[in-house]
Design an enzyme around this catalytic site. Sequence first.
Site, PDB file in Angstrom:
ATOM      1  N   HIS A  32       1.617   7.055   2.839  1.00  0.00           N
ATOM      2  CA  HIS A  32       0.830   8.293   2.722  1.00  0.00           C
ATOM      3  C   HIS A  32       0.960   9.187   3.947  1.00  0.00           C
ATOM      4  O   HIS A  32       1.672   8.845   4.899  1.00  0.00           O
ATOM      5  CB  HIS A  32      -0.631   7.953   2.436  1.00  0.00           C
ATOM      6  CG  HIS A  32      -1.268   7.057   3.458  1.00  0.00           C
ATOM      7  ND1 HIS A  32      -1.510   7.470   4.742  1.00  0.00           N
ATOM      8  CD2 HIS A  32      -1.694   5.769   3.388  1.00  0.00           C
ATOM      9  CE1 HIS A  32      -2.071   6.478   5.419  1.00  0.00           C
ATOM     10  NE2 HIS A  32      -2.185   5.424   4.615  1.00  0.00           N
ATOM     11  N   HIS A  80       1.044   8.134   7.610  1.00  0.00           N
ATOM     12  CA  HIS A  80       2.221   7.509   8.217  1.00  0.00           C
ATOM     13  C   HIS A  80       3.212   8.526   8.772  1.00  0.00           C
ATOM     14  O   HIS A  80       4.175   8.164   9.419  1.00  0.00           O
ATOM     15  CB  HIS A  80       2.947   6.631   7.184  1.00  0.00           C
ATOM     16  CG  HIS A  80       2.138   5.476   6.696  1.00  0.00           C
ATOM     17  ND1 HIS A  80       1.662   5.401   5.398  1.00  0.00           N
ATOM     18  CD2 HIS A  80       1.681   4.372   7.330  1.00  0.00           C
ATOM     19  CE1 HIS A  80       0.974   4.279   5.256  1.00  0.00           C
ATOM     20  NE2 HIS A  80       0.962   3.644   6.409  1.00  0.00           N
ATOM     21  N   LYS A 108       0.862  -1.183   0.000  1.00  0.00           N
ATOM     22  CA  LYS A 108       0.000   0.000   0.000  1.00  0.00           C
ATOM     23  C   LYS A 108       0.893   1.226   0.000  1.00  0.00           C
ATOM     24  O   LYS A 108       2.047   1.163   0.415  1.00  0.00           O
ATOM     25  CB  LYS A 108      -0.886   0.003   1.243  1.00  0.00           C
ATOM     26  CG  LYS A 108      -1.921  -1.109   1.263  1.00  0.00           C
ATOM     27  CD  LYS A 108      -2.781  -0.965   2.491  1.00  0.00           C
ATOM     28  CE  LYS A 108      -3.691  -2.169   2.649  1.00  0.00           C
ATOM     29  NZ  LYS A 108      -4.377  -2.122   3.947  1.00  0.00           N
TER      30      LYS A 108
END
Length: 568
Positions: A132, A135, A129
């Site tokens: 983004h 995080h 994933k």
Amino acid sequence: MIDFKIKVAELIFESVKDMTIEEISSSLEAPQNPKMGDCAFPCFKLSKLMKKAPQVIAGEIKQLIDGNRGEFIDKIEAAGGYLNFFFNKSSAAESVLNAILSEKENYGRSKAGGGKCIVIDYSSPNIAKPFHVGHLYTTFIGAALYNMYEFLGYKPFGINYLGDWGTQFGKMLYAYKHWSSEELVDKDGLAELTRVYVKYSAEAETNPALDNEARLWLVKMQDGDEEALRLWKTFRDLSLEEYNKCYKRLGISFDSYNGESFYNDKMAAVVEELHAKNLLVEDNGAKIVRLDEYKMPPCLILRSDGGTLYPTRDIASAIYRYKNYNFSKALYITDARQSLHFAQWFKVAGLMGYPFESDLVHIPYGYLMLEDGAMSTRKGNYVTADTVFNEAAARVKAVINEKNPELEHKDEVAEQVGIGAVKFVILYNSRIKDVVFSLDKILSFDGETGPYVQYTHARASGVLEKAGRDDFANPDYSLLSDDDSLSIVKLLSQFTEKVEEAVQKYEPYVVTRYVTELAQAYNKFYHNNKILQAEPGLRKARLALTYGVKTVTASALALLGISAPDRM
RNA sequence: GUACCUGUAGCUCAGCCGGAUAGAGCAACGGCCUUCUAAGCCGUGGGUCAGGGGUUCGAAUCCCUUCAGGUACGCCA
């Protein structure tokens, strides 16, 4: 250097035997108004012990210690129940600046940590994933605490506990097999994997049969199916490659990337141990540990199909880390929604008899939302970290072109300032506040911002560079007796204790705000005083002060993971 | 329903292990670049510290309670 607080505490201790020197030291405070003194001792608590009015006590202590106050204190005043100490400006400046001049970028470092290991579990994205903005909190807070612990003489150990196993991979494998291909993944990387994952989530809404298919893929992974594991490894490698590009850009690295998959073979022993210690109870087919006694819902250890769960893995990892790293503390930096989960398994570890329960610390931070609602990778509603940094650097570059078009290495500086701005915003407030992520807010460069502090550093660097090397050794410190200089000196002397406070609270913002205050103090000084054009003695003293500001600013920014360019 | 988090200036937040007149940035308004980087500096206006009780010599800070917003509470991580 002289620690003024300790000096003052020792002095008071000579005449106050009702308090320990530590108690005295910790009750010392800085008056809000500097005109009232540089350090104050409130006598209100003593008033109870001694059964006298605080004003009277303050007066008496003053009488007793005024005679041997030493040359570092100019004056002691008793006022309104406080005992106020006025430092000798010259010796204050001398002790602080001499220390910085000799220790340079090591000024403020401490050995108090005694090399004790602090495990910090942070960043920890779910692989396959995108990395983004969600995080960023855990990543920046973790990295800052890591730096600060090291600064204070601990041995931090950073673990990126990758989310690299679990039901999500069954879904990912199904999605990949049906809608993607090696060519597409080669071409677009994580973006492609995310694309099909989002598609899967949408399709699964209307077609629950997909989840069964996904479960089959997970079973294949668990059973060691060659194709499933090969794909899993490909996705993991690809993810790490992309994450590491981003971490490199941010100047962050980890001591371990052992993720969830690393503990696959370490959970059975935990379950066995729980069983042997009579902690496991069967409930609706699942195995749980009851925590009613501790006013918490039960902790789930095994699913009714025998599968393990998040807490099982976390307990296994804590035990592993304890055995291998012998930590004196293990910090887990995650969002606040996981608070109950951590409280539960910490307690279970304690019930198992592990003494490290009290050394496990969950460090929660607030909820991050986008302007158009909650962030969700599943729904494709997210902003990648790189998008933010690219935009930040671009906006900074535009400012540079406007304000300082002659600057060399514009792109490099734009990158440093842009990323610094983002880190600074995130590390400026207490962790727990919920935030709505707005590029415009993050990338404003006026006032209490990263660029403001970096700009101040560049200013100081510019002055020093124009002055020439070592032009400021052995100055006459008595020339730094004005208020503007003294407020800088006081701040410089507080550097270590600010880092200690930040670590004690697990709040990097203490340092962020400290370095902002220092920048404000220097900008004021800079505006009110000539440095290079001052007469020689004064010039030298002010250059020493400037050197102190530049050095501590750079050190403090480094603790926050922010670069300090010499020009911008 | 139970538990946790948050509530301080128009906005974003410090201050919360009790102490002196509740601070800062942004926004608004008004000043300061022939002088070391104006991404700067100075000034003005702006507060029932969500409400109510209590403890204390003293409460934004501690306790109780109400309200508002957020989050979590069994087979996801």
